[in-house]
Design an enzyme around this catalytic site. Sequence first.
Site, PDB file in Angstrom:
ATOM      1  N   GLN A 129     -77.330  -4.137 -30.413  1.00  0.00           N
ATOM      2  CA  GLN A 129     -76.132  -3.728 -29.666  1.00  0.00           C
ATOM      3  C   GLN A 129     -75.265  -4.921 -29.280  1.00  0.00           C
ATOM      4  OE1 GLN A 129     -75.088  -0.650 -29.139  1.00  0.00           O
ATOM      5  NE2 GLN A 129     -76.907   0.519 -29.695  1.00  0.00           N
ATOM      6  N   THR A 160     -86.748  -3.107 -53.628  1.00  0.00           N
ATOM      7  CA  THR A 160     -85.513  -3.483 -54.329  1.00  0.00           C
ATOM      8  C   THR A 160     -84.370  -3.578 -53.332  1.00  0.00           C
ATOM      9  OG1 THR A 160     -86.288  -2.376 -56.303  1.00  0.00           O
ATOM     10  CG2 THR A 160     -83.913  -2.765 -56.161  1.00  0.00           C
ATOM     11  N   CYS A 187     -83.825  11.045 -26.918  1.00  0.00           N
ATOM     12  CA  CYS A 187     -84.236  12.313 -27.492  1.00  0.00           C
ATOM     13  C   CYS A 187     -85.323  12.016 -28.506  1.00  0.00           C
ATOM     14  CB  CYS A 187     -83.026  12.923 -28.175  1.00  0.00           C
ATOM     15  SG  CYS A 187     -83.090  14.683 -28.207  1.00  0.00           S
ATOM     16  N   ASN A 203     -79.010  -0.751 -25.007  1.00  0.00           N
ATOM     17  CA  ASN A 203     -78.204   0.298 -25.627  1.00  0.00           C
ATOM     18  C   ASN A 203     -77.808   1.406 -24.672  1.00  0.00           C
ATOM     19  OD1 ASN A 203     -81.179   0.434 -26.064  1.00  0.00           O
ATOM     20  ND2 ASN A 203     -80.701   2.554 -26.561  1.00  0.00           N
ATOM     21  N   GLY A 261     -76.762  -2.461 -39.404  1.00  0.00           N
ATOM     22  CA  GLY A 261     -75.422  -2.278 -39.959  1.00  0.00           C
ATOM     23  C   GLY A 261     -74.589  -1.212 -39.281  1.00  0.00           C
ATOM     24  N   GLY A 280     -82.202  -1.513 -37.996  1.00  0.00           N
ATOM     25  CA  GLY A 280     -82.738  -2.119 -36.787  1.00  0.00           C
ATOM     26  C   GLY A 280     -84.195  -1.751 -36.538  1.00  0.00           C
ATOM     27  N   THR A 281     -84.532  -0.498 -36.792  1.00  0.00           N
ATOM     28  CA  THR A 281     -85.902  -0.050 -36.518  1.00  0.00           C
ATOM     29  C   THR A 281     -86.897  -0.845 -37.359  1.00  0.00           C
ATOM     30  OG1 THR A 281     -85.122   2.161 -35.965  1.00  0.00           O
ATOM     31  CG2 THR A 281     -87.446   1.962 -36.568  1.00  0.00           C
TER      32      THR A 281
HETATM   33  C1  LIG Z   1     -81.018  -1.567 -29.280  1.00  0.00           C
HETATM   34  C2  LIG Z   1     -81.357  -0.838 -30.539  1.00  0.00           C
HETATM   35  N1  LIG Z   1     -82.363  -1.257 -31.294  1.00  0.00           N
HETATM   36  C3  LIG Z   1     -82.697  -0.649 -32.436  1.00  0.00           C
HETATM   37  C4  LIG Z   1     -82.018   0.464 -32.887  1.00  0.00           C
HETATM   38  C5  LIG Z   1     -82.426   1.114 -34.164  1.00  0.00           C
HETATM   39  O1  LIG Z   1     -81.566   0.728 -35.219  1.00  0.00           O
HETATM   40  P1  LIG Z   1     -81.449   1.628 -36.543  1.00  0.00           P
HETATM   41  O2  LIG Z   1     -80.765   2.889 -36.152  1.00  0.00           O
HETATM   42  O3  LIG Z   1     -80.629   0.764 -37.482  1.00  0.00           O
HETATM   43  O4  LIG Z   1     -82.814   1.836 -37.066  1.00  0.00           O
HETATM   44  C6  LIG Z   1     -80.961   0.960 -32.116  1.00  0.00           C
HETATM   45  C7  LIG Z   1     -80.254   2.199 -32.526  1.00  0.00           C
HETATM   46  O5  LIG Z   1     -80.078   3.103 -31.755  1.00  0.00           O
HETATM   47  C8  LIG Z   1     -80.610   0.290 -30.922  1.00  0.00           C
HETATM   48  O6  LIG Z   1     -79.611   0.707 -30.145  1.00  0.00           O
END
Ligand SMILES: Cc1ncc(COP(=O)(O)O)c(C=O)c1O
Length: 390
Positions: free
Chosen positions: A183, A241, A328, A155, A204, A68-69
Amino acid sequence: MPYLDHAATTPVLPEVADVVAAQLRSTGNPSSLHASGRAARRVIEEARETIAAALGALPTEVVFTSGGTEADNLAVKGIYWSRRAADPRRSRVLASSIEHHAVMDSVEWLGKHEYAEVEWLPVDHTGRVDLAALRHTVEADPSSVALITVMWANNEVGTLQSIRDIVEIALSYGIPVHSDAVQAVGHVPVDFAATGLDALSISGHKLGAPVGVGALLLRRDLNPVPLLHGGGQERDVRSGTLDTAGILGLATAVDIAVRRQSHEARRLAALHDSLVRVVIDAVPDAVRNGDPEGLPTIANFSIPGCEGDSLLMLLDAYGIACSTGAACSAGVPEPSHVLLAMGISDPLVRGSLRFSLGHTSTEADVAAVANVIASVVERARNAGLVNRSA
Ligand SMILES: Cc1ncc(COP(=O)(O)O)c(C=O)c1O
């Protein structure tokens, strides 16, 4: 062990663990031309089709990432850079004030280093974006907006946004909209095409796949400037990759989570309601944070007179895993920007606690909380009094 922290990460689904383990035993770079490479490529393309079908996207709109990040960074920075390159007047980035750090810090970074003019969209006390304020901000000067980013489901408190209404405001001005749906997928219906979004992030490990794989759904006509340069994989937008086993795990998890979504939502909503009752019965002055119509999986409370950290550690001593509302960063708890943006007072922000449910949650988890919550709160309050008098 009662695990009530599914929004942080949820256990890998057994079906996913099986297919990932089997895939790890085969070798092959999906970009190689020989038979093993072609076999890996087939796995990737089938996974792409599965994810696209489950989320209302075209297979060519699925760009695999490490999570996600990365998907959020690629969407926010990449779209900003490409929009500004096409027209230097486009320097405004509009983002909700309750975004996850993956979006929030990307936006802030653009402000500090890339001349973006950042505007944080206000939310109401339940965490919903003020649509009138958004319309007003956009219409003040639509041609200067590079992009809008608003998360689908929060989240910390589980509040859902009206993504379609947000897209509607942007659409007539051709402004791209990104949504972090990390989420949301598996907990509420998510249909990329139906919303009209331009980009949507998934991860994932929030839906039963391993950590380290995710995707950005990205319309074909958007060409964000890549963050990573290299082999030109994934439409030249995300080099590197491809992780065949992880991507197979992601597709399997998305498929299962989406197929089970409505049944799980009903089951978890009932558990969620009994968890809320248990906490409010034991601690009548506990305050619920967020929109009651939000995700059926997140219950966030503020408990007056307590520090969230003390509550978390005392619950942990009973084997109950949950989270505080505080983000955190590098091990240092900071008051939650989400709760602050919702107008919650500082002492209540500090006393916040999040329980989040998922596919392994049962009544036994709720019963475990019921057994200890009153005494945990009493001890946390006493600890607070001792700290204040010290
Ligand atoms: C709303 C939201 N976006 C992005 C992320 C980041 O995802 P990842 O842990 O796969 O990098 C999170 C994870 O805590 C999340 O809750």
